[in-house]
Design a protein around this motif. Structure first.
Motif, PDB file in Angstrom:
ATOM      1  N   ARG A  92      -1.171   0.296   7.585  1.00 41.05           N
ATOM      2  CA  ARG A  92      -0.624  -0.592   6.493  1.00 41.05           C
ATOM      3  C   ARG A  92      -1.704  -1.897   6.725  1.00 41.05           C
ATOM      4  O   ARG A  92      -2.231  -2.772   6.054  1.00 41.05           O
ATOM      5  CB  ARG A  92       0.783  -1.329   6.812  1.00 41.05           C
ATOM      6  CG  ARG A  92       0.870   0.201   5.781  1.00 41.05           C
ATOM      7  CD  ARG A  92       2.727  -0.351   5.682  1.00 41.05           C
ATOM      8  NE  ARG A  92       3.653  -0.499   7.006  1.00 41.05           N
ATOM      9  CZ  ARG A  92       4.215   0.671   7.127  1.00 41.05           C
ATOM     10  NH1 ARG A  92       4.355   1.326   6.660  1.00 41.05           N
ATOM     11  NH2 ARG A  92       5.155   0.511   8.326  1.00 41.05           N
ATOM     12  N   GLY A  93      -1.575  -2.382   7.763  1.00 45.23           N
ATOM     13  CA  GLY A  93      -2.375  -3.207   8.700  1.00 45.23           C
ATOM     14  C   GLY A  93      -4.022  -3.722   8.438  1.00 45.23           C
ATOM     15  O   GLY A  93      -4.896  -4.263   7.884  1.00 45.23           O
ATOM     16  N   LEU A  94      -4.432  -2.766   8.379  1.00 46.19           N
ATOM     17  CA  LEU A  94      -5.881  -2.376   7.796  1.00 46.19           C
ATOM     18  C   LEU A  94      -6.292  -2.599   6.349  1.00 46.19           C
ATOM     19  O   LEU A  94      -7.153  -3.687   6.711  1.00 46.19           O
ATOM     20  CB  LEU A  94      -6.498  -0.767   7.790  1.00 46.19           C
ATOM     21  CG  LEU A  94      -6.371  -0.425   9.806  1.00 46.19           C
ATOM     22  CD1 LEU A  94      -7.634   0.993  10.096  1.00 46.19           C
ATOM     23  CD2 LEU A  94      -7.951  -1.449  10.076  1.00 46.19           C
ATOM     24  N   ARG A  95      -5.560  -2.024   5.833  1.00 41.02           N
ATOM     25  CA  ARG A  95      -5.069  -2.654   4.229  1.00 41.02           C
ATOM     26  C   ARG A  95      -4.973  -3.915   3.892  1.00 41.02           C
ATOM     27  O   ARG A  95      -5.820  -4.549   2.893  1.00 41.02           O
ATOM     28  CB  ARG A  95      -4.487  -1.060   3.853  1.00 41.02           C
ATOM     29  CG  ARG A  95      -4.184  -1.952   1.841  1.00 41.02           C
ATOM     30  CD  ARG A  95      -3.894  -1.266   0.974  1.00 41.02           C
ATOM     31  NE  ARG A  95      -1.943  -0.772   1.334  1.00 41.02           N
ATOM     32  CZ  ARG A  95      -1.108   0.052   0.944  1.00 41.02           C
ATOM     33  NH1 ARG A  95      -2.003   0.825   0.326  1.00 41.02           N
ATOM     34  NH2 ARG A  95      -0.065  -0.467   1.357  1.00 41.02           N
ATOM     35  N   ALA A  96      -3.927  -4.399   4.704  1.00 39.49           N
ATOM     36  CA  ALA A  96      -4.406  -5.479   5.146  1.00 39.49           C
ATOM     37  C   ALA A  96      -5.484  -6.476   4.697  1.00 39.49           C
ATOM     38  O   ALA A  96      -6.087  -7.837   4.238  1.00 39.49           O
ATOM     39  CB  ALA A  96      -2.461  -6.199   4.776  1.00 39.49           C
ATOM     40  N   ALA A  97      -5.440  -5.977   6.055  1.00 45.89           N
ATOM     41  CA  ALA A  97      -7.261  -6.773   7.089  1.00 45.89           C
ATOM     42  C   ALA A  97      -8.213  -6.550   5.762  1.00 45.89           C
ATOM     43  O   ALA A  97      -8.734  -7.535   5.625  1.00 45.89           O
ATOM     44  CB  ALA A  97      -7.751  -6.288   7.916  1.00 45.89           C
ATOM     45  N   HIS A  98      -8.279  -5.363   5.069  1.00 45.57           N
ATOM     46  CA  HIS A  98     -10.660  -5.247   4.419  1.00 45.57           C
ATOM     47  C   HIS A  98     -10.000  -4.656   3.198  1.00 45.57           C
ATOM     48  O   HIS A  98     -10.976  -5.012   2.462  1.00 45.57           O
ATOM     49  CB  HIS A  98     -10.455  -3.786   5.221  1.00 45.57           C
ATOM     50  CG  HIS A  98     -10.582  -3.679   7.534  1.00 45.57           C
ATOM     51  ND1 HIS A  98     -11.750  -3.945   7.264  1.00 45.57           N
ATOM     52  CD2 HIS A  98      -9.943  -3.535   7.974  1.00 45.57           C
ATOM     53  CE1 HIS A  98     -11.625  -5.036   8.863  1.00 45.57           C
ATOM     54  NE2 HIS A  98     -10.960  -3.798   8.850  1.00 45.57           N
ATOM     55  N   GLY A  99      -8.576  -4.507   2.328  1.00 51.48           N
ATOM     56  CA  GLY A  99      -8.069  -5.001   1.290  1.00 51.48           C
ATOM     57  C   GLY A  99      -8.396  -3.314   1.027  1.00 51.48           C
ATOM     58  O   GLY A  99      -8.787  -2.678   1.722  1.00 51.48           O
ATOM     59  N   GLU A 100      -8.606  -2.601   0.023  1.00 52.41           N
ATOM     60  CA  GLU A 100      -8.753  -1.951  -1.347  1.00 52.41           C
ATOM     61  C   GLU A 100      -9.947  -1.796  -2.091  1.00 52.41           C
ATOM     62  O   GLU A 100     -10.634  -2.951  -3.010  1.00 52.41           O
ATOM     63  CB  GLU A 100      -7.711  -1.533  -1.914  1.00 52.41           C
ATOM     64  CG  GLU A 100      -6.881  -0.702  -0.859  1.00 52.41           C
ATOM     65  CD  GLU A 100      -5.504  -0.524  -1.409  1.00 52.41           C
ATOM     66  OE1 GLU A 100      -4.965  -0.025  -0.964  1.00 52.41           O
ATOM     67  OE2 GLU A 100      -4.620  -1.104  -2.803  1.00 52.41           O
ATOM     68  N   VAL A 101     -11.059  -0.665  -2.241  1.00 53.25           N
ATOM     69  CA  VAL A 101     -12.231   0.021  -3.005  1.00 53.25           C
ATOM     70  C   VAL A 101     -11.748   0.563  -4.192  1.00 53.25           C
ATOM     71  O   VAL A 101     -10.899   1.831  -3.982  1.00 53.25           O
ATOM     72  CB  VAL A 101     -13.527  -0.016  -2.606  1.00 53.25           C
ATOM     73  CG1 VAL A 101     -14.477  -0.325  -3.665  1.00 53.25           C
ATOM     74  CG2 VAL A 101     -13.412  -1.763  -1.450  1.00 53.25           C
ATOM     75  N   GLU A 102     -11.243   0.461  -5.450  1.00 56.13           N
ATOM     76  CA  GLU A 102     -10.985   1.417  -6.502  1.00 56.13           C
ATOM     77  C   GLU A 102     -12.630   2.057  -7.449  1.00 56.13           C
ATOM     78  O   GLU A 102     -13.766   1.097  -7.544  1.00 56.13           O
ATOM     79  CB  GLU A 102     -10.529   0.406  -7.914  1.00 56.13           C
ATOM     80  CG  GLU A 102      -9.136   0.774  -8.547  1.00 56.13           C
ATOM     81  CD  GLU A 102      -8.995   0.648 -10.074  1.00 56.13           C
ATOM     82  OE1 GLU A 102      -7.713   0.618  -9.889  1.00 56.13           O
ATOM     83  OE2 GLU A 102      -9.870  -0.821 -10.398  1.00 56.13           O
ATOM     84  N   CYS A 103     -12.208   3.078  -6.975  1.00 56.90           N
ATOM     85  CA  CYS A 103     -13.580   4.834  -6.574  1.00 56.90           C
ATOM     86  C   CYS A 103     -13.529   4.432  -8.287  1.00 56.90           C
ATOM     87  O   CYS A 103     -13.011   6.001  -8.951  1.00 56.90           O
ATOM     88  CB  CYS A 103     -13.394   5.462  -6.402  1.00 56.90           C
ATOM     89  SG  CYS A 103     -13.367   4.699  -4.552  1.00 56.90           S
ATOM     90  N   THR A 104     -13.097   3.567  -9.469  1.00 60.86           N
ATOM     91  CA  THR A 104     -13.498   4.651 -10.861  1.00 60.86           C
ATOM     92  C   THR A 104     -14.603   5.330 -11.040  1.00 60.86           C
ATOM     93  O   THR A 104     -15.838   5.584  -9.881  1.00 60.86           O
ATOM     94  CB  THR A 104     -13.558   3.374 -11.709  1.00 60.86           C
ATOM     95  OG1 THR A 104     -15.121   2.575 -11.796  1.00 60.86           O
ATOM     96  CG2 THR A 104     -12.699   2.280 -12.172  1.00 60.86           C
ATOM     97  N   ALA A 105     -15.235   6.166 -12.043  1.00 61.77           N
ATOM     98  CA  ALA A 105     -16.471   7.183 -12.622  1.00 61.77           C
ATOM     99  C   ALA A 105     -15.764   7.494 -13.374  1.00 61.77           C
ATOM    100  O   ALA A 105     -15.568   7.456 -14.718  1.00 61.77           O
ATOM    101  CB  ALA A 105     -15.958   8.205 -11.287  1.00 61.77           C
ATOM    102  N   ARG A 106     -17.551   7.735 -13.844  1.00 59.42           N
ATOM    103  CA  ARG A 106     -18.368   8.811 -15.184  1.00 59.42           C
ATOM    104  C   ARG A 106     -18.162  10.060 -14.653  1.00 59.42           C
ATOM    105  O   ARG A 106     -18.193  10.246 -14.093  1.00 59.42           O
ATOM    106  CB  ARG A 106     -19.443   8.129 -15.155  1.00 59.42           C
ATOM    107  CG  ARG A 106     -19.362   6.594 -16.054  1.00 59.42           C
ATOM    108  CD  ARG A 106     -20.761   6.029 -16.477  1.00 59.42           C
ATOM    109  NE  ARG A 106     -21.944   6.526 -15.083  1.00 59.42           N
ATOM    110  CZ  ARG A 106     -23.149   6.223 -15.034  1.00 59.42           C
ATOM    111  NH1 ARG A 106     -23.669   5.235 -15.934  1.00 59.42           N
ATOM    112  NH2 ARG A 106     -23.272   6.212 -13.239  1.00 59.42           N
TER     113      ARG A 106
END
Length: 227
Positions: free
Chosen positions: A166-180
């Protein structure tokens, strides 16, 4: 991103990797087709000839892209399927278990489990760092379809406690991996990832999740199936 996003970020997207004919043929297989979406998927697909053919195509392309080791074998293929009937979410986690032929006694191995009559175990991070997950998108996956969310660089920190994750997510955020359809998402199993429920459950999101590993996993282990 750097020139080697798989190493630095823990994931990499490859667009239009599977041609439309192969994609349509794969999506029409009885094990993959909707069938009323009675379940959320299965992890027993490598035994089918169509799946082995797809492994061969993936191996060729991934080796050409220099993201797959020459000795790598496919050890699992799982179908993940979100639909109106099966709309689910996955909490933030790492993929720590691998499928093996039998249970053995070894001090480096832990977390034994049995899934669909196959043995799974959590090996040391030295083996997990050599594994590669390859997600083949059979359908479009937009922001409303419950796409995978990943925490960049989190694969570099080994096995993580929930608090550290949870600390790493708070520090670095998330990337949403959309796709075709036909796109690949390749990632290290130690990369933190999660997904939300689809907000458009009338649609569908099918993903084939392949797991590749070294031909010899070490630690006296043997793969339950290797292609």
């Amino acid at each position: 991103m750097t020139d080697n996003p798989l190493a630095s970020e823990g994931f990499q997207r490859i667009g239009n990797a599977i041609g439309s004919r192969v994609l349509a043929r794969t999506a029409a297989q009885p094990e993959v087709a909707d069938s009323g979406d009675a379940d959320a998927g299965t992890r027993e697909l490598l035994q089918h000839a169509w799946c082995r053919d797809l492994v061969a195509r993936l191996r060729e392309g991934l080796r050409a892209a220099r993201v797959l080791d020459d000795d790598a074998v496919a050890v699992q293929c799982t179908l993940f399927r979100k639909s109106e009937a099966r709309n689910w979410k996955v909490a933030l986690h790492q993929d720590l278990s691998i499928p093996v032929a039998r249970r053995i006694a070894h001090p480096a191995l832990s977390g034994w489990s049995l899934k669909q009559d196959r043995h799974f175990v959590q090996p040391p991070t030295t083996l997990l760092e050599r594994m590669l997950a390859v997600r083949v998108h059979l359908d479009a996956c937009g922001a409303g379809d419950g796409p995978l969310r990943v925490v960049p660089g989190s694969h570099c920190h080994g096995r993580l406690s929930p608090e550290t994750a949870r600390g790493l997510r708070a520090a670095h955020g998330e990337v949403e991996c959309t796709a075709r359809p036909g796109d690949l998402l390749i990632m290290r199993p130690l990369l933190l990832h999660a997904s939300s429920k689809a907000v458009r459950p009338s649609g569908r999101r099918r993903v084939l999740h392949f797991l590749f590993g070294p031909r010899d996993p070490g630690f006296s282990l043997r793969w339950s199936l290797a292609i």
